[in-house]
Design a protein around this motif. Sequence first.
Motif, PDB file in Angstrom:
ATOM      1  N   LEU A 259     -54.800  -7.040-111.810  1.00 58.42           N
ATOM      2  CA  LEU A 259     -54.017  -6.081-111.059  1.00 58.42           C
ATOM      3  C   LEU A 259     -52.742  -6.733-110.513  1.00 58.42           C
ATOM      4  O   LEU A 259     -52.749  -7.915-110.134  1.00 58.42           O
ATOM      5  CB  LEU A 259     -54.836  -5.523-109.894  1.00 58.42           C
ATOM      6  N   PHE A 260     -51.666  -5.950-110.454  1.00 58.28           N
ATOM      7  CA  PHE A 260     -50.368  -6.416-109.964  1.00 58.28           C
ATOM      8  C   PHE A 260     -49.817  -5.380-108.988  1.00 58.28           C
ATOM      9  O   PHE A 260     -50.040  -4.179-109.152  1.00 58.28           O
ATOM     10  CB  PHE A 260     -49.358  -6.567-111.104  1.00 58.28           C
ATOM     11  N   ALA A 261     -49.045  -5.844-107.986  1.00 60.95           N
ATOM     12  CA  ALA A 261     -48.386  -4.927-107.065  1.00 60.95           C
ATOM     13  C   ALA A 261     -47.101  -5.568-106.546  1.00 60.95           C
ATOM     14  O   ALA A 261     -47.053  -6.786-106.327  1.00 60.95           O
ATOM     15  CB  ALA A 261     -49.294  -4.568-105.894  1.00 60.95           C
ATOM     16  N   THR A 262     -46.061  -4.748-106.349  1.00 59.25           N
ATOM     17  CA  THR A 262     -44.791  -5.234-105.794  1.00 59.25           C
ATOM     18  C   THR A 262     -44.259  -4.237-104.777  1.00 59.25           C
ATOM     19  O   THR A 262     -44.542  -3.032-104.847  1.00 59.25           O
ATOM     20  CB  THR A 262     -43.708  -5.440-106.877  1.00 59.25           C
ATOM     21  N   TYR A 263     -43.474  -4.774-103.831  1.00 59.65           N
ATOM     22  CA  TYR A 263     -42.771  -3.933-102.858  1.00 59.65           C
ATOM     23  C   TYR A 263     -41.479  -4.643-102.487  1.00 59.65           C
ATOM     24  O   TYR A 263     -41.487  -5.860-102.240  1.00 59.65           O
ATOM     25  CB  TYR A 263     -43.606  -3.705-101.600  1.00 59.65           C
ATOM     26  N   GLN A 264     -40.371  -3.908-102.458  1.00 61.06           N
ATOM     27  CA  GLN A 264     -39.096  -4.538-102.138  1.00 61.06           C
ATOM     28  C   GLN A 264     -38.173  -3.576-101.422  1.00 61.06           C
ATOM     29  O   GLN A 264     -38.281  -2.351-101.568  1.00 61.06           O
ATOM     30  CB  GLN A 264     -38.421  -5.078-103.404  1.00 61.06           C
ATOM     31  N   THR A 265     -37.265  -4.152-100.624  1.00 58.03           N
ATOM     32  CA  THR A 265     -36.266  -3.366 -99.909  1.00 58.03           C
ATOM     33  C   THR A 265     -34.886  -3.941-100.189  1.00 58.03           C
ATOM     34  O   THR A 265     -34.728  -5.136-100.457  1.00 58.03           O
ATOM     35  CB  THR A 265     -36.508  -3.379 -98.389  1.00 58.03           C
ATOM     36  N   SER A 266     -33.873  -3.090-100.115  1.00 64.50           N
ATOM     37  CA  SER A 266     -32.483  -3.507-100.300  1.00 64.50           C
ATOM     38  C   SER A 266     -31.634  -2.818 -99.237  1.00 64.50           C
ATOM     39  O   SER A 266     -31.597  -1.589 -99.173  1.00 64.50           O
ATOM     40  CB  SER A 266     -31.994  -3.121-101.701  1.00 64.50           C
ATOM     41  N   LYS A 267     -30.977  -3.630 -98.392  1.00 66.64           N
ATOM     42  CA  LYS A 267     -30.156  -3.095 -97.316  1.00 66.64           C
ATOM     43  C   LYS A 267     -28.707  -3.510 -97.515  1.00 66.64           C
ATOM     44  O   LYS A 267     -28.428  -4.627 -97.944  1.00 66.64           O
ATOM     45  CB  LYS A 267     -30.652  -3.607 -95.960  1.00 66.64           C
ATOM     46  N   THR A 268     -27.791  -2.620 -97.202  1.00 67.38           N
ATOM     47  CA  THR A 268     -26.369  -2.916 -97.341  1.00 67.38           C
ATOM     48  C   THR A 268     -25.656  -2.771 -96.005  1.00 67.38           C
ATOM     49  O   THR A 268     -26.128  -2.094 -95.094  1.00 67.38           O
ATOM     50  CB  THR A 268     -25.705  -1.994 -98.373  1.00 67.38           C
ATOM     51  N   GLY A 269     -24.506  -3.430 -95.906  1.00 69.06           N
ATOM     52  CA  GLY A 269     -23.699  -3.364 -94.699  1.00 69.06           C
ATOM     53  C   GLY A 269     -22.278  -3.776 -95.028  1.00 69.06           C
ATOM     54  O   GLY A 269     -21.905  -3.889 -96.197  1.00 69.06           O
ATOM     55  N   THR A 270     -21.470  -4.032 -94.021  1.00 66.74           N
ATOM     56  CA  THR A 270     -20.086  -4.434 -94.237  1.00 66.74           C
ATOM     57  C   THR A 270     -19.741  -5.667 -93.406  1.00 66.74           C
ATOM     58  O   THR A 270     -20.356  -5.928 -92.372  1.00 66.74           O
ATOM     59  CB  THR A 270     -19.111  -3.298 -93.867  1.00 66.74           C
ATOM     60  N   ASN A 271     -18.759  -6.417 -93.911  1.00 70.17           N
ATOM     61  CA  ASN A 271     -18.271  -7.606 -93.211  1.00 70.17           C
ATOM     62  C   ASN A 271     -19.394  -8.570 -92.845  1.00 70.17           C
ATOM     63  O   ASN A 271     -19.459  -9.095 -91.731  1.00 70.17           O
ATOM     64  CB  ASN A 271     -17.488  -7.218 -91.958  1.00 70.17           C
ATOM     65  N   ASN A 272     -20.314  -8.774 -93.815  1.00 68.92           N
ATOM     66  CA  ASN A 272     -21.414  -9.719 -93.668  1.00 68.92           C
ATOM     67  C   ASN A 272     -22.415  -9.343 -92.583  1.00 68.92           C
ATOM     68  O   ASN A 272     -23.211 -10.168 -92.154  1.00 68.92           O
ATOM     69  CB  ASN A 272     -20.889 -11.139 -93.398  1.00 68.92           C
ATOM     70  N   VAL A 273     -22.370  -8.093 -92.120  1.00 66.25           N
ATOM     71  CA  VAL A 273     -23.357  -7.606 -91.166  1.00 66.25           C
ATOM     72  C   VAL A 273     -24.189  -6.534 -91.868  1.00 66.25           C
ATOM     73  O   VAL A 273     -23.694  -5.460 -92.183  1.00 66.25           O
ATOM     74  CB  VAL A 273     -22.698  -7.004 -89.900  1.00 66.25           C
ATOM     75  N   VAL A 274     -25.463  -6.822 -92.126  1.00 67.15           N
ATOM     76  CA  VAL A 274     -26.335  -5.882 -92.818  1.00 67.15           C
ATOM     77  C   VAL A 274     -26.912  -4.902 -91.811  1.00 67.15           C
ATOM     78  O   VAL A 274     -27.432  -5.306 -90.757  1.00 67.15           O
ATOM     79  CB  VAL A 274     -27.472  -6.624 -93.546  1.00 67.15           C
ATOM     80  N   VAL A 275     -26.817  -3.624 -92.087  1.00 59.76           N
ATOM     81  CA  VAL A 275     -27.293  -2.592 -91.168  1.00 59.76           C
ATOM     82  C   VAL A 275     -28.613  -2.022 -91.660  1.00 59.76           C
ATOM     83  O   VAL A 275     -28.956  -2.104 -92.831  1.00 59.76           O
ATOM     84  CB  VAL A 275     -26.258  -1.453 -91.029  1.00 59.76           C
ATOM     85  N   THR A 276     -29.390  -1.432 -90.755  1.00 64.45           N
ATOM     86  CA  THR A 276     -30.697  -0.896 -91.120  1.00 64.45           C
ATOM     87  C   THR A 276     -30.580   0.423 -91.871  1.00 64.45           C
ATOM     88  O   THR A 276     -31.449   0.777 -92.650  1.00 64.45           O
ATOM     89  CB  THR A 276     -31.565  -0.683 -89.869  1.00 64.45           C
ATOM     90  N   SER A 277     -29.517   1.185 -91.609  1.00 65.79           N
ATOM     91  CA  SER A 277     -29.323   2.426 -92.356  1.00 65.79           C
ATOM     92  C   SER A 277     -28.917   2.075 -93.786  1.00 65.79           C
ATOM     93  O   SER A 277     -28.360   1.018 -94.040  1.00 65.79           O
ATOM     94  CB  SER A 277     -28.253   3.285 -91.694  1.00 65.79           C
ATOM     95  N   GLY A 278     -29.167   2.968 -94.686  1.00 73.03           N
ATOM     96  CA  GLY A 278     -28.837   2.699 -96.081  1.00 73.03           C
ATOM     97  C   GLY A 278     -29.816   1.749 -96.732  1.00 73.03           C
ATOM     98  O   GLY A 278     -29.432   0.894 -97.515  1.00 73.03           O
ATOM     99  N   THR A 279     -31.109   1.877 -96.386  1.00 74.49           N
ATOM    100  CA  THR A 279     -32.140   1.013 -96.949  1.00 74.49           C
ATOM    101  C   THR A 279     -32.783   1.669 -98.161  1.00 74.49           C
ATOM    102  O   THR A 279     -33.298   2.778 -98.083  1.00 74.49           O
ATOM    103  CB  THR A 279     -33.234   0.701 -95.912  1.00 74.49           C
ATOM    104  N   ASN A 280     -32.743   0.976 -99.306  1.00 70.30           N
ATOM    105  CA  ASN A 280     -33.407   1.445-100.509  1.00 70.30           C
ATOM    106  C   ASN A 280     -34.708   0.675-100.712  1.00 70.30           C
ATOM    107  O   ASN A 280     -34.784  -0.512-100.386  1.00 70.30           O
ATOM    108  CB  ASN A 280     -32.493   1.262-101.722  1.00 70.30           C
ATOM    109  N   LYS A 281     -35.708   1.336-101.280  1.00 68.74           N
ATOM    110  CA  LYS A 281     -37.023   0.717-101.445  1.00 68.74           C
ATOM    111  C   LYS A 281     -37.545   0.946-102.859  1.00 68.74           C
ATOM    112  O   LYS A 281     -37.206   1.950-103.499  1.00 68.74           O
ATOM    113  CB  LYS A 281     -38.023   1.306-100.437  1.00 68.74           C
ATOM    114  N   ALA A 282     -38.372   0.028-103.320  1.00 59.02           N
ATOM    115  CA  ALA A 282     -39.017   0.178-104.625  1.00 59.02           C
ATOM    116  C   ALA A 282     -40.403  -0.443-104.575  1.00 59.02           C
ATOM    117  O   ALA A 282     -40.620  -1.430-103.857  1.00 59.02           O
ATOM    118  CB  ALA A 282     -38.185  -0.474-105.730  1.00 59.02           C
TER     119      ALA A 282
END
Length: 387
Positions: A259-282
Amino acid sequence: MQKKLIALAVAAAFSAPAFADVTMYGNVDAAVAHASADGQKSDTIAVSGGLSASRLGVKGAEDLSNGMKAVVVLEYGLDPQTNSTVGTGGVGNSSVVARQQMLALAGDFGTVATGYLQTTAYDWAVKFDPTADSLVSPLQNVTAGSTFLIGSATGAARAQRALAYISPNMGGVTVAVNYSTALAGVGNLTALSTTAVDPKTSAFLLSANYDNGPLSVGAVYTGATAGTTYLPALATETSTLSATDIALGASYDFTVVKLFATYQTSKTGTNNVVVTSGTNKAMSVSAVAPVGPGAIALSYAKNTIDASSTLSSLSKVGTGTDMGASGVTLAWLQGLSKTTTFYAAYTKTSQGTNTRSYSVINDALAGTSMTAGGSSSMLAVGLNKKF
């Protein structure tokens, strides 16, 4: 005679010594596939890489003093279905020309490498997704067409002008650090000092894996700053785009099934500051079970896309927020020898009504000709040969 001896001495001093151990290796994969997507005509064609991407590589190693070893790996994509040269990935793998071009120094301290590297983001996907680096990976389909950096066909799967360190095995634990000094282009070189958004795109990756018998667990952190050479759309922006990805994976071999399982998140922001909004998940779940002379593989993957994120908004269709996708693959694998595998696989990808970024064959059918919110599918029968 004296002139000849001098010439030979000079040539020996400035030419590279031949490696003591050089090995050529590769993988040739060929399949007949029937593919279709909403809004497009369907077709049956011969493809390469159905089960695993075709490639041709050379590895050289030379023992040095103090137990160290110099290692060179040169590996390139291959499309045996067309009249193309080595360095052609083929349909679904067209962006993969060089897979890796690495010069490394290995010893008891671990391995230090540089070049165009296959990163720890790619290694994580191959370890925890049994269909990775193929044309039938659901996880690959739902991460390649979005903002994710970690995966087998994502923005940080391979990195140019990169540096890497891989630790020795420490009681089942291995750690890897990768840094791309310029993920695209030549960084900030030649850029005007007054440029609002830097051309430079850099990426830092850190991973840890633990293997103990049937159990494997792993985690990857990736931080990147995107410049205009990597994402031309940023040329109209006034701030630098930053991204942070975190991925977790695990597998357990019960003998009767793995069995295999994965979970990941990707967050974006501006000027090297990553914000919590705009979070993508897979996420993905997979299983491989031996049955008779072969094995059955089943894999399911899904992403959740936040339409408010900077990158996601660039590909949104319409005014809604349904931009996610999911996919499933069912495959039969039969070993004909230790290096030859026959396979048959069915895969399908579905997506939300406000996107046309995802499809089977590593999103090769995605784009403006595909119906927004449409689905795609492929049935492939093929043969895979390693050497």
